[in-house]
Design an enzyme around this catalytic site. Structure first.
Site, PDB file in Angstrom:
ATOM      1  N   ASP A  89       0.832  -1.213   0.000  1.00 37.31           N
ATOM      2  CA  ASP A  89       0.000   0.000   0.000  1.00 37.31           C
ATOM      3  C   ASP A  89       0.858   1.250   0.000  1.00 37.31           C
ATOM      4  O   ASP A  89       0.517   2.274  -0.542  1.00 37.31           O
ATOM      5  CB  ASP A  89      -0.946  -0.035   1.198  1.00 37.31           C
ATOM      6  CG  ASP A  89      -1.995  -1.105   0.980  1.00 37.31           C
ATOM      7  OD1 ASP A  89      -2.152  -1.983   1.830  1.00 37.31           O
ATOM      8  OD2 ASP A  89      -2.609  -1.102  -0.111  1.00 37.31           O
ATOM      9  N   LYS A 108       0.942  -2.575   4.614  1.00 41.15           N
ATOM     10  CA  LYS A 108       0.107  -3.517   3.859  1.00 41.15           C
ATOM     11  C   LYS A 108      -1.178  -3.746   4.621  1.00 41.15           C
ATOM     12  O   LYS A 108      -1.267  -3.441   5.800  1.00 41.15           O
ATOM     13  CB  LYS A 108       0.871  -4.836   3.659  1.00 41.15           C
ATOM     14  CG  LYS A 108       1.901  -4.746   2.547  1.00 41.15           C
ATOM     15  CD  LYS A 108       2.640  -6.056   2.344  1.00 41.15           C
ATOM     16  CE  LYS A 108       1.703  -7.172   2.003  1.00 41.15           C
ATOM     17  NZ  LYS A 108       0.871  -6.857   0.805  1.00 41.15           N
ATOM     18  N   GLY A 110      -4.333  -3.046   2.856  1.00 38.53           N
ATOM     19  CA  GLY A 110      -5.428  -2.316   2.187  1.00 38.53           C
ATOM     20  C   GLY A 110      -6.523  -3.281   1.747  1.00 38.53           C
ATOM     21  O   GLY A 110      -7.686  -2.922   1.660  1.00 38.53           O
ATOM     22  N   GLU A 117      -0.568 -12.685   4.591  1.00 40.41           N
ATOM     23  CA  GLU A 117       0.537 -12.148   3.796  1.00 40.41           C
ATOM     24  C   GLU A 117       1.814 -12.100   4.619  1.00 40.41           C
ATOM     25  O   GLU A 117       2.895 -12.458   4.149  1.00 40.41           O
ATOM     26  CB  GLU A 117       0.186 -10.737   3.297  1.00 40.41           C
ATOM     27  CG  GLU A 117      -0.876 -10.725   2.227  1.00 40.41           C
ATOM     28  CD  GLU A 117      -1.364  -9.327   1.897  1.00 40.41           C
ATOM     29  OE1 GLU A 117      -1.247  -8.429   2.751  1.00 40.41           O
ATOM     30  OE2 GLU A 117      -1.843  -9.136   0.771  1.00 40.41           O
TER      31      GLU A 117
END
Ligand code: DER
Length: 245
Positions: A89, A108, A110, A117
């Protein structure tokens, strides 16, 4: 569009430079850039992919792997991954004074997938980020105003919100509401997401913030990936690629 072209450029370059024939276990992230990663891997041919297994980071990632005709695996079976490729992001590169090491810190989450992840990023020997030019910033929080995504257990979300407001100085922290569904976003793990904006000065020390948030009871994972990426690829509007490492 220029943005889509830049995502494809970043993704294709990253695959060409980091997905080798000998790689057997490959982690696939979430978001709108990773389809270009999968597209490029598929273009390596059936022979190159026939002995490979692909580990997803959520429902969207799993559907992408299956619909692309690639073999699906699970992180339970493959706890060690050769290379994971994922979107970002926002991404900043902290060039250390001695320039021996650069730390790529990024926001990260979003897409509300940052727990899985981060598991696959950590499990990977090499973790690579791919993004369009909008994500390449000097300081985190520059463009991505929604704040730091935080996955929390539903039972604790109100308490975590209160702690963010009153203790960690994020008065605008909010529960992430769904768009195509009434009520809040529910992650692939059955949890909620809180988005917590912090002052840009605080965002200059992402590791500190990450640790403070992680200590709040009820927090499952924080969308700050610090010291994890080996390299970050950005497609630019002029057709060039910026690589941070
Ligand atoms: O949620 C995430 O961290 C995803 O990787 C995603 O936000 C990346 O964004 P993209 O759709 O621009 O690739």
């Amino acid at each position: 569009s220029v943005i889509e072209k830049s995502k494809q450029l970043a993704a294709w370059t990253a695959v060409d430079e980091h997905v080798y024939p000998e790689h057997r276990v490959i982690g696939i992230g979430s978001g709108s850039t990773v389809p270009y990663v999968v597209e490029r891997i598929v273009s390596q041919g059936a022979e190159a992919n026939k002995n490979r297994v692909f580990i997803p980071t959520g429902f969207q990632s799993k559907e992408l792997i299956v619909s692309s005709g690639l073999s699906l695996g699970d992180v339970d079976q493959y706890p060690t991954i050769d290379v994971t490729l994922d979107g970002a992001d926002e991404q900043k590169s902290l060039i250390r004074v001695y320039r021996v090491d650069t730390q790529l810190n990024c926001i990260k989450g979003g897409g509300a997938c940052h727990l899985r992840e981060k598991v696959l990023a950590e499990a990977a020997t090499t973790f690579i980020l791919v993004a369009d030019y909008r994500k390449n910033v000097e300081y985190l929080g520059t463009n991505f105003k929604a704040g730091v995504p935080i996955e929390v257990v539903p039972f604790a979300y109100a308490k975590v919100l209160q702690n963010l407001h009153q203790v960690l100085d994020s008065p605008k922290a909010t529960l992430r509401m769904a768009v195509a569904k009434a009520g809040q976003v529910v992650t692939d793990n059955g949890n909620f997401i809180i988005d917590a904006p912090f002052d840009i000065e605080k965002m200059k020390e992402p590791y500190t913030i990450m640790a403070q948030i992680k200590m709040l009871t009820g927090v499952v994972e924080v969308g700050l990936f610090c010291h994890m990426a080996r390299a970050a690829y950005f497609g630019n509007q002029d057709g060039s690629v910026t690589v941070k490492w």
